[in-house]
Each structure stands twice: as C-alpha cells, then as structure tokens.
Design a protein around this motif. Structure first.
Motif, PDB file in Angstrom:
ATOM      1  N   LEU A 121      48.255 -68.252  85.856  1.00 28.29           N
ATOM      2  CA  LEU A 121      48.813 -67.382  85.340  1.00 28.29           C
ATOM      3  C   LEU A 121      50.037 -67.144  84.561  1.00 28.29           C
ATOM      4  CD1 LEU A 121      49.839 -64.861  86.463  1.00 28.29           C
ATOM      5  CD2 LEU A 121      51.311 -66.049  89.061  1.00 28.29           C
ATOM      6  N   CYS A 122      50.777 -68.053  83.996  1.00 26.19           N
ATOM      7  CA  CYS A 122      51.630 -67.809  83.037  1.00 26.19           C
ATOM      8  C   CYS A 122      51.234 -67.750  81.644  1.00 26.19           C
ATOM      9  CB  CYS A 122      53.019 -68.794  83.478  1.00 26.19           C
ATOM     10  SG  CYS A 122      53.593 -69.097  84.114  1.00 26.19           S
ATOM     11  N   CYS A 123      49.765 -68.642  81.331  1.00 29.79           N
ATOM     12  CA  CYS A 123      49.302 -68.500  80.306  1.00 29.79           C
ATOM     13  C   CYS A 123      48.722 -67.519  79.848  1.00 29.79           C
ATOM     14  CB  CYS A 123      47.813 -69.616  80.155  1.00 29.79           C
ATOM     15  SG  CYS A 123      48.683 -71.515  79.850  1.00 29.79           S
ATOM     16  N   VAL A 124      48.101 -66.863  81.312  1.00 29.56           N
ATOM     17  CA  VAL A 124      47.738 -65.194  80.951  1.00 29.56           C
ATOM     18  C   VAL A 124      49.083 -64.280  81.029  1.00 29.56           C
ATOM     19  CG1 VAL A 124      46.213 -63.142  82.252  1.00 29.56           C
ATOM     20  CG2 VAL A 124      44.934 -65.634  82.581  1.00 29.56           C
ATOM     21  N   MET A 125      49.760 -64.531  80.726  1.00 35.43           N
ATOM     22  CA  MET A 125      50.813 -63.137  80.590  1.00 35.43           C
ATOM     23  C   MET A 125      51.569 -63.045  79.795  1.00 35.43           C
ATOM     24  SD  MET A 125      53.269 -63.042  84.649  1.00 35.43           S
ATOM     25  CE  MET A 125      53.751 -62.607  84.101  1.00 35.43           C
ATOM     26  N   GLU A 128      48.322 -61.851  76.816  1.00 30.67           N
ATOM     27  CA  GLU A 128      48.885 -60.559  77.146  1.00 30.67           C
ATOM     28  C   GLU A 128      49.838 -59.973  76.307  1.00 30.67           C
ATOM     29  OE1 GLU A 128      48.473 -56.041  78.056  1.00 30.67           O
ATOM     30  OE2 GLU A 128      46.729 -58.079  77.521  1.00 30.67           O
ATOM     31  N   ALA A 142      44.129 -58.824  81.639  1.00 36.26           N
ATOM     32  CA  ALA A 142      45.374 -59.569  81.536  1.00 36.26           C
ATOM     33  C   ALA A 142      45.946 -59.065  83.007  1.00 36.26           C
ATOM     34  CB  ALA A 142      46.148 -59.826  80.627  1.00 36.26           C
ATOM     35  N   ASN A 143      46.332 -58.163  83.433  1.00 35.63           N
ATOM     36  CA  ASN A 143      47.250 -57.257  84.778  1.00 35.63           C
ATOM     37  C   ASN A 143      46.037 -57.669  85.671  1.00 35.63           C
ATOM     38  OD1 ASN A 143      49.390 -55.820  85.471  1.00 35.63           O
ATOM     39  ND2 ASN A 143      47.646 -54.027  85.867  1.00 35.63           N
ATOM     40  N   SER A 146      45.940 -60.932  86.777  1.00 39.89           N
ATOM     41  CA  SER A 146      47.369 -61.811  86.718  1.00 39.89           C
ATOM     42  C   SER A 146      47.550 -61.341  88.520  1.00 39.89           C
ATOM     43  CB  SER A 146      48.408 -61.090  85.784  1.00 39.89           C
ATOM     44  OG  SER A 146      47.999 -61.026  84.843  1.00 39.89           O
ATOM     45  N   LEU A 149      45.453 -63.529  90.535  1.00 38.07           N
ATOM     46  CA  LEU A 149      45.796 -64.828  91.151  1.00 38.07           C
ATOM     47  C   LEU A 149      46.809 -65.133  91.943  1.00 38.07           C
ATOM     48  CD1 LEU A 149      45.361 -66.533  86.949  1.00 38.07           C
ATOM     49  CD2 LEU A 149      43.923 -66.309  88.930  1.00 38.07           C
ATOM     50  N   ALA A 150      48.108 -63.913  91.205  1.00 38.56           N
ATOM     51  CA  ALA A 150      49.032 -63.924  92.088  1.00 38.56           C
ATOM     52  C   ALA A 150      48.517 -63.799  93.517  1.00 38.56           C
ATOM     53  CB  ALA A 150      50.370 -62.785  91.603  1.00 38.56           C
TER      54      ALA A 150
END
Length: 281
Positions: A121-125, A128, A142-143, A146, A149-150
């Motif tokens: 999740l951190c990598c995706v954010m 982005e 990405a949104n 996220s 995944l969250a």
C-alpha cells in the motif's frame, strides 16, 4: 521455544500468498464463467466482457475450453500451498503473545500478510505521489487500489489483534475482580462475539454471495471489484475472529490473573537495547 522471527522466508511466503490471492481476486470471473455461469444471457455477456477487459493475459488460451488459463489455475493451486507453507514457517516474534496453537499460527500468518499489504500500500501511494507531482502523469488506478488494499488491511488486522489480545479492552473493573469472575466476563464477551458473528453471517451471506456472483465493481475508471471481494471477506474474517475468540477463551482459562499496567506496552528487548545505547553514548 519458538525460533526467532524475521527470516527471509517469512517475507517471501506472505508476498507469494498476496500475489496468488491478488491474481485470483482479479481473475475470479474466469472461474465463475467456467463453473457457475449466469443463466441470464445478458448477465453472462456482461461478466465475460468485464473479464476480457481486465484479463492480464488476454492472449493465453483457457484450459479445458474455458475462460481460466494456466496462470489462473496456477494461482488457484498455489494459494493453499502458500497458505500452508506460511502457517508452517511463521515464527513468533519476542513481543508477540505466547499462545501458539494451529489457529494461532494461521492468525499470525495472516498478520504477516497484513504487514506485507501495508508495504504494498505504501509503495502504491509513493508511486502515485511521484508520477503525479514529478512526472505530472497521475494514474487512474492508485487511489482505488489503495482503498482496496486498505480494506483488506483493516479486516485482517482485526483477526491478528484478537489473537494477540491487543484489541481495545478496558481493565479498570476487570482487574479488580477475582479470577473466577474474570472467567465469567471472558465467557460473556466470547458469547457476544460469537452471537454477533452468527447474525452477521446469517443476515449478510445472501448479499455477499450475490455481489460475488455478479462480480460487482467500484464503478470507476479502474473499476476494481471492491464490493465483490470485500463483502465476502468481511464474513470470512468475522467467523475467524469468533473462532479465535473461542480459542483464546480455552487457552486462557487456566492462566493466572494478570494485572494490566502501562508497562505492558513496553517491549523488554527494545528497552534493554535503548539502555545499552544510552550507556555506550
């Protein structure tokens, strides 16, 4: 005595499990079309069109004259393999609760998967943020990814918290009671959890199966199947939490009364390391 946690296997196996689960979560319509195809032609066409649009390997022929190709079947076969491997290889960290039954190992492995999901999740954010503000080329996915995944992190973390006895509890009155009355309180709370889980599953399984069968999506440009996956996952995790609560009750039944203090949140090894570091400086 459990081996020390943190080996490379404990990183790779949860990551492999996430890859297999993610592939299946994206390609599950292939198996629905192969084994439980909608009887309504319009629903069948809609689901098949959705799958063809999202298929990661569109040029791969389906096995057995179906929609699911070899990668879909491989992910389906590897998912339970990685799950069993993860349960067998997971190790208790020094600060984790000492209970270590079969379901405890499953809950801890799911906790490890949750930790890896947070990394993903951190990598995706971060990706982005980079492409949006540095390359000026924001993504469409990405949104929603996220959020997806969250949602899984939130659900799986609840099971891990239950196994670790780290869910929110108020001990002000509990610690004042004798151990016999504490067992009564533990039994009542477990019965309430199981009752809640029963009625949630009883009232929600129909809607969850309907969303899964229709493969309800988020309705955005990326259009991930958040409703189709999160709703059934809620019921699965709630059942696991209820079973874990029963396991906790049985496991803790004969333990001595524990007086809870603020020191419970302090990791003894970390505290000793800080003392040594301060002494060296």
């Amino acid at each position: 005595m459990q081996q020390r946690s943190g080996s490379l296997v404990e990183w790779l196996v949860p990551l492999a499990f996430i890859v297999c689960a993610g592939w299946l979560a994206w390609h599950l319509p292939a198996f629905i079309l192969d084994f439980l195809p909608p009887q309504d032609p319009s629903q069948f066409d809609k689901l098949s069109a959705l799958f063809k649009r999202n298929d990661v390997t569109p040029n791969m022929p389906g096995l057995f004259d179906g929609f699911a190709d070899i990668f879909d079947w491989l992910a389906l076969l590897l998912l339970p393999v990685t799950l069993v491997a993860g349960v067998l290889t997971v190790r208790r960290a020094p600060m984790e609760f000492e209970a270590w039954g079969p379901l405890d190992r499953l809950s801890v492995f799911i906790g490890r998967v949750t930790m890896m999901l947070i990394v993903v999740l951190c990598c995706v954010m971060l990706y982005e943020v980079f492409v949006r503000y540095v390359l000026n080329a924001a993504t469409l996915w990405a949104n929603e990814l996220s959020l997806w995944l969250a949602g899984f992190v939130f659900l799986c973390a609840g099971l891990y918290a239950m196994q670790q006895r780290s869910h929110i509890r108020i001990f002000l009155l509990y610690d004042m009671l004798p151990r016999s009355l504490q067992r009564v309180c533990d039994t009542v709370s477990t019965v309430l959890i199981v009752t809640f889980a029963f009625f949630l599953v009883y009232g929600g399984y129909g809607e969850a199966l309907d969303k899964l069968y229709r493969w309800e999506t988020f309705g955005t440009a990326f259009d991930p199947p958040i409703p189709a996956t999160i709703k059934p996952m809620v019921l699965v995790v709630v059942v696991l939490v209820a079973v874990q609560a029963i396991i906790n009750l049985v496991s803790d039944w004969n333990t001595e009364a524990v007086i809870h203090t603020a020191a419970d949140d302090i990791d003894a090894e970390e505290l000793e390391a800080l003392k040594r570091q301060v002494g060296n400086n």
